[in-house]
Design a protein around this motif. Structure first.
Motif, PDB file in Angstrom:
ATOM      1  N   ASP A  69     -57.256 -33.292 -21.105  1.00  0.00           N
ATOM      2  CA  ASP A  69     -56.527 -32.818 -22.283  1.00  0.00           C
ATOM      3  C   ASP A  69     -56.280 -33.992 -23.224  1.00  0.00           C
ATOM      4  O   ASP A  69     -55.314 -34.737 -23.082  1.00  0.00           O
ATOM      5  N   GLU A 114     -54.772 -20.270 -13.686  1.00  0.00           N
ATOM      6  CA  GLU A 114     -54.095 -19.972 -14.940  1.00  0.00           C
ATOM      7  C   GLU A 114     -54.216 -21.145 -15.913  1.00  0.00           C
ATOM      8  O   GLU A 114     -54.469 -20.960 -17.107  1.00  0.00           O
ATOM      9  N   GLU A 115     -54.057 -22.362 -15.395  1.00  0.00           N
ATOM     10  CA  GLU A 115     -54.179 -23.546 -16.240  1.00  0.00           C
ATOM     11  C   GLU A 115     -55.610 -23.724 -16.735  1.00  0.00           C
ATOM     12  O   GLU A 115     -55.840 -24.101 -17.896  1.00  0.00           O
ATOM     13  N   GLN A 151     -57.718 -21.335 -17.286  1.00  0.00           N
ATOM     14  CA  GLN A 151     -57.968 -20.314 -18.303  1.00  0.00           C
ATOM     15  C   GLN A 151     -57.326 -20.703 -19.629  1.00  0.00           C
ATOM     16  O   GLN A 151     -57.924 -20.514 -20.695  1.00  0.00           O
ATOM     17  N   ARG A 152     -56.119 -21.274 -19.574  1.00  0.00           N
ATOM     18  CA  ARG A 152     -55.466 -21.717 -20.812  1.00  0.00           C
ATOM     19  C   ARG A 152     -56.305 -22.785 -21.495  1.00  0.00           C
ATOM     20  O   ARG A 152     -56.444 -22.809 -22.715  1.00  0.00           O
ATOM     21  N   ALA A 153     -56.864 -23.676 -20.682  1.00  0.00           N
ATOM     22  CA  ALA A 153     -57.703 -24.736 -21.245  1.00  0.00           C
ATOM     23  C   ALA A 153     -58.956 -24.138 -21.880  1.00  0.00           C
ATOM     24  O   ALA A 153     -59.395 -24.578 -22.951  1.00  0.00           O
ATOM     25  N   ARG A 154     -59.554 -23.138 -21.231  1.00  0.00           N
ATOM     26  CA  ARG A 154     -60.739 -22.485 -21.805  1.00  0.00           C
ATOM     27  C   ARG A 154     -60.395 -21.831 -23.143  1.00  0.00           C
ATOM     28  O   ARG A 154     -61.162 -21.916 -24.114  1.00  0.00           O
ATOM     29  N   ASN A 155     -59.237 -21.164 -23.182  1.00  0.00           N
ATOM     30  CA  ASN A 155     -58.819 -20.492 -24.414  1.00  0.00           C
ATOM     31  C   ASN A 155     -58.615 -21.503 -25.543  1.00  0.00           C
ATOM     32  O   ASN A 155     -59.012 -21.264 -26.693  1.00  0.00           O
ATOM     33  N   ARG A 156     -58.010 -22.648 -25.211  1.00  0.00           N
ATOM     34  CA  ARG A 156     -57.792 -23.675 -26.235  1.00  0.00           C
ATOM     35  C   ARG A 156     -59.116 -24.237 -26.740  1.00  0.00           C
ATOM     36  O   ARG A 156     -59.301 -24.457 -27.941  1.00  0.00           O
ATOM     37  N   THR A 181     -60.671 -21.695 -29.048  1.00  0.00           N
ATOM     38  CA  THR A 181     -59.976 -21.648 -30.334  1.00  0.00           C
ATOM     39  C   THR A 181     -60.372 -22.834 -31.197  1.00  0.00           C
ATOM     40  O   THR A 181     -60.615 -22.709 -32.403  1.00  0.00           O
TER      41      THR A 181
END
Length: 562
Positions: free
Chosen positions: A215, A228-229, A231-236, A239
Motif C-alpha cells: 500500500d 476482506e483486506e 478485496q478492499r485492495a483490489r477495489n482500490r 478505482t
C-alpha cells in the motif's frame, strides 16, 4: 495481520506473492592464477567490455532517467583508474575474478570518499562487479527472479540496471528494505508507475511466496492479509485504474482553485509523452543534457535547435527552462575544473555561470532565438527562464537584468538555498517568479548531502524545517502577486502535493508518470482544506510525524467533507 512501515511512492496498491532478489555471488577465492597474467588480463578486458555494452543497451531500451544512470555505470566500469587497479592485481598473480572483486571494492571506497555525483555512483559499482564476475564464471548475473508467475519483488535495494528493465507484466509491486524517497529506486519506480514502498527495514524478514499487500498510499506492507483486506485492495486498485483512464482535466482543487500540473523534463524528446500523460506545460526543463555529454560547450545553434523542438511541443503553454545547473554532482571541465573540498557548497549553478558569463549569454541568446523561431511559424510557447542556485537579492537582480537584455520577458530564480527562501519577500521584488527545488532545499536545510546514503534519513522534504521555508516563500509570493512553483521530487508525492499547495505553491511540476495521482488527490480538497492539512504538518516535530499528521488531517477532512 501485521504491517511493515516504509515510504510509499505514489498512491498505488497491489498484492501478490513475494519473490526475493537472489543473493549476491560469493567473493572469489584468494588463490593464484594458473593461466598467467596475459590470459587473465584478456579475460577481464572482455568481461568488463561486455558488461559495459550490456548496460548501455539496457539504458537505450529503457530511456529516460534509467538511460543516464546506466550510461554512467558503463563509463565507470571502463574508467582508466579502475583498469589500472585490475592490471596491478593481475600482475601480482591474482585471478581475473579476484582482481575484479578487490579492484572494484577499492575503487568504490575512493568514490565514497570523493562524495557528490561520484559518491552516488559508488553503490552502483557493486552491481557492475557482480555482473563482471558472473561473466567471468559463465553464470547468470544475480538479478530479478523469474518464478514463472506475477510477483511482488523484495530486495535490499535495486541496482539501476535491474529497475530499468523490470517486466511490468510480472512485477506487481516493489519493496526495498533500504533507500528513501529520493533514491534511484524510488525515482525510477515513480517514472515507471510501479507500486512501491521503499526503506521498509522489516521487509528483510518477508518469506518467499507469502502473500502481501503493498500500500504505497499508506506507506506500508500488510502481511498475512484477510480475504476482506485483499478485496478492499483490489477495489482500490480498480478505482485508481479507472481514474487514470478518465479524461484528463486541468489540475485544480475541489473548489475550482487552479493548480497547474507541469512536467519535469531533461530532453525535448520526452515532451510528447508528457503531453499524453496530462502535462499542462513544463515546470522544469533541465538544459544540462546539452552540456554533460560534451567536452566543450554546445554552440548557440545546437542549443537553439533543442529549445525550438521543446517549445514547439508546448505551443500556448508555459515552459520553464532552467539555465545550466552545473557543478557539485554535475562537474564540467570547461566550466569549473578547480578542485573543491565541498563542491555542493562551491562554484555551482549561477555562481559558475557568472564566472563564465559567455556560456550564460550564449544560452540566453539561443533561448530567445528559439522562442522567436516558434512564434514566427504559429502560436508560441510561454517561455519562462530561471537561474539555479541563487542565494542573494544581488544575484537575482543580476540574472533578471541579463535575461531582459536578451528579450526574455519572464525571468525568475530557483529557491534551493535557505537564504533565498528566508529573503523571498526581497528576492521576489526583483524576479518575476520563483520555483522551489525541494531536493537541494532539503539538502541545505538539513546539512545532509542528498547523494550520501549515511544521511539519507535526513533528506526528507517532509521535515517541518523544510516546509517552513517553503511556507515563507509561498507567503511572500502571495503578498507580491508572484507565482511560486514546486519542481523538486516532493511534488510527485500526492499527499505532500496537497501540503505544498496549502503552503502557497501555485503550480506543481513532477515526473509525468506522477501527474495522474496528484491530479486525483487535489480534487479531493479545497484550498482551505489544503491549508489545514499543511498546518498540521508544520506543527510536527520531525519528518515522520509531519507525514503522519498530514495523513490524519487529510483523512479527517475527507470525513468532514462527506
Amino acid at each position: 495481520m501485521t504491517t511493515i512501515p516504509g515510504v510509499g511512492i505514489g498512491l498505488g496498491v497491489a498484492q501478490g506473492p513475494v519473490a526475493r532478489m537472489a543473493e549476491p555471488l560469493p567473493a572469489p577465492d584468494d588463490e593464484p592464477s594458473t593461466i598467467g597474467a596475459e590470459a587473465e588480463t584478456e579475460r577481464v578486458r572482455e568481461a568488463v567490455s561486455a558488461v559495459a555494452r550490456e548496460l548501455e543497451e539496457r539504458g537505450a531500451q529503457a530511456g529516460g532517467s534509467a538511460r543516464d544512470v546506466l550510461e554512467a555505470q558503463a563509463m565507470i566500469a571502463e574508467d582508466p583508474s579502475l583498469e589500472s587497479e585490475l592490471d596491478a592485481r593481475i600482475s601480482a598473480g591474482a585471478t581475473a575474478e579476484r582482481a575484479v572483486h578487490e579492484a572494484f571494492a577499492t575503487f568504490r571506497e575512493t568514490l565514497v570518499a570523493v562524495g557528490g555525483y561520484l559518491g552516488e555512483r559508488a553503490a552502483d559499482l557493486d552491481d557492475v562487479a557482480q555482473r563482471v564476475i558472473a561473466r567471468l564464471r559463465g553464470v547468470p548475473a544475480p538479478g530479478v527472479p523469474d518464478p514463472g508467475h506475477p510477483f511482488v519483488l523484495v530486495a535490499t535495494d535495486l541496482a539501476p540496471a535491474d529497475t530499468a528493465l523490470l517486466d511490468l507484466d510480472q512485477v506487481l509491486a516493489l519493496i526495498t528494505s533500504e533507500g528513501g524517497p529520493t533514491s534511484h529506486t524510488a525515482i525510477l519506480a515513480r517514472e515507471k508507475g510501479i507500486v512501491a514502498v521503499v526503506g521498509a527495514a522489516a521487509a528483510a524478514d518477508l518469506a518467499e511466496g507469502e502473500t502481501v499487500i503493498v500500500d504505497a498510499a499508506a506507506g506500508q506492507i500488510i502481511t498475512s492479509p484477510t480475504e476482506e483486506e485483499l478485496q478492499r485492495a483490489r477495489n482500490r486498485a480498480e478505482t485508481r485504474a479507472n481514474a487514470a483512464s478518465a479524461p484528463i482535466t486541468a489540475g485544480a482543487l475541489s473548489d475550482g482553485t487552479p493548480v497547474p500540473l507541469l512536467a519535469n523534463l531533461g530532453k525535448p524528446e520526452a515532451a510528447a509523452d508528457a503531453v499524453t500523460q496530462g502535462a499542462e506545460g513544463v515546470g522544469l526543463f533541465r538544459t544540462e543534457f546539452l552540456f554533460l555529454s560534451s567536452t566543450n560547450a554546445p554552440t548557440v545553434d545546437q542549443q537553439r535547435e533543442s529549445y525550438r523542438q521543446l517549445l514547439s511541443e508546448f505551443r500556448g503553454k508555459k515552459v520553464v527552462v532552467r539555465a545550466l545547473d552545473a557543478g557539485a554532482d554535475k562537474p564540467l571541465a570547461f566550466l569549473n575544473d578547480a578542485h573543491e573540498e565541498n563542491p555542493a557548497l562551491g562554484l555551482r549553478g549561477l555562481r559558475a555561470l557568472r564566472a563564465n558569463e559567455d556560456i550564460l549569454r550564449e544560452q540566453l541568446t539561443a533561448l530567445a532565438a528559439a522562442d522567436a523561431d516558434v512564434r514566427a511559424d504559429g502560436e508560441g510557447a510561454d517561455l519562462w527562464v530561471m537561474a539555479p542556485m541563487v542565494a542573494t537579492v544581488e544575484e537575482t537582480s543580476y540574472f533578471v537584468g541579463l535575461a531582459r537584455e536578451y528579450g526574455i520577458k519572464t525571468a525568475g530564480i530557483m529557491i534551493e538555498v535557505p537564504a533565498a527562501a528566508l529573503l523571498a519577500d526581497r528576492v521576489l521584488r526583483e524576479a518575476d517568479f520563483a520555483s522551489i527545488g525541494t531536493n537541494d532545499l532539503t539538502q541545505y536545510t538539513m546539512a545532509a548531502d542528498r547523494l550520501l546514503g549515511s544521511v539519507s534519513a535526513l533528506q526528507d522534504p517532509w521535515h517541518p524545517a523544510v516546509l517552513t521555508l517553503i511556507h515563507t516563500a509561498g507567503r511572500a509570493g502571495a503578498e507580491l502577486g508572484k507565482p511560486v512553483g514546486i519542481c523538486g521530487e516532493a511534488a510527485a508525492d500526492p499527499l505532500l502535493a496537497v501540503v505544498l499547495v496549502g503552503l502557497g505553491a501555485t503550480s506543481l511540476s513532477m515526473a509525468p508518470s506522477a501527474l495522474a495521482d496528484v491530479r486525483a488527490i487535489l480534487l479531493q480538497y479545497t484550498l482551505a482544506d489544503a491549508r489545514r492539512i499543511a498546518e498540521a504538518a508544520l506543527a510536527a516535530p520531525d519528518a515522520a510525524s509531519a507525514r503522519d499528521a498530514a495523513r490524519a488531517a487529510a483523512t479527517a477532512q475527507k470525513e468532514t467533507n462527506r
